[in-house]
Motif scaffolding. Structure first.
Motif, short mmCIF file in Angstrom:
data_model
loop_
_atom_site.label_atom_id
_atom_site.label_comp_id
_atom_site.label_asym_id
_atom_site.label_seq_id
_atom_site.Cartn_x
_atom_site.Cartn_y
_atom_site.Cartn_z
N MET A 1 0.84 -1.09 -0.10
CA MET A 1 -0.10 0.03 0.12
C MET A 1 0.80 1.31 0.16
O MET A 1 1.69 1.47 0.70
CB MET A 1 -0.89 -0.01 1.32
N LYS A 2 0.52 2.10 -1.08
CA LYS A 2 1.20 3.62 -0.87
C LYS A 2 0.78 4.45 0.32
O LYS A 2 -0.11 4.33 0.74
CB LYS A 2 0.78 4.33 -2.30
N GLN A 3 2.05 5.29 0.85
CA GLN A 3 1.89 5.97 2.00
C GLN A 3 2.39 7.24 1.55
O GLN A 3 3.18 7.48 0.88
CB GLN A 3 2.82 5.26 3.06
N VAL A 4 1.58 8.31 2.34
CA VAL A 4 1.80 9.70 2.11
C VAL A 4 2.58 10.17 3.42
O VAL A 4 1.88 10.21 4.38
CB VAL A 4 0.80 10.68 1.74
N ASN A 5 3.78 10.71 3.47
CA ASN A 5 4.34 11.11 4.78
C ASN A 5 4.39 12.62 4.64
O ASN A 5 5.09 13.29 3.67
CB ASN A 5 5.99 10.46 4.87
#
Length: 104
Positions: A1-5
């Motif tokens: 799953m892609k994640q935005v920090n």
């Protein structure tokens, strides 16, 4: 799953990415040419490519280019100017290099 920090201490101030760690906004983003002063030669090479004056294959191997060719003469002038262009290049430098390499 892609994640935005999210980086909480970055913000945009006066159009520039800056850190807010200290009380003053301090720019943190560098772009091509900020460190080596070679932005002028990069722009010149892209303009020569766009106008069909040079080929990408030639530009990708500037260290092994035949220095007697038009592009080679330009590369030689750039080398003589300073490998890292530590003093940057202005329009007069670029015009002189192009005139001496490709003619007026």
């Amino acid at each position: 799953m892609k994640q935005v920090n999210i980086i909480n201490f970055l913000d945009i101030n006066k159009g520039k990415l800056a850190t807010t760690i200290s009380e003053d906004y301090k720019p943190v983003f560098l772009k091509q040419g900020d460190l080596d002063g070679a932005c002028g030669p990069y722009c010149l090479m892209m303009a020569l490519l766009i106008n069909g004056a040079v080929e990408m294959e030639d530009v990708n191997d500037l260290w092994n280019i035949k220095l007697s060719s038009r592009l080679g003469k330009l590369v030689k002038a750039m080398r003589e100017h300073d490998t890292l262009f530590t003093n940057g290049t202005d329009i007069k430098d670029i015009v002189l290099m192009v005139d001496n390499s490709f003619g007026k």
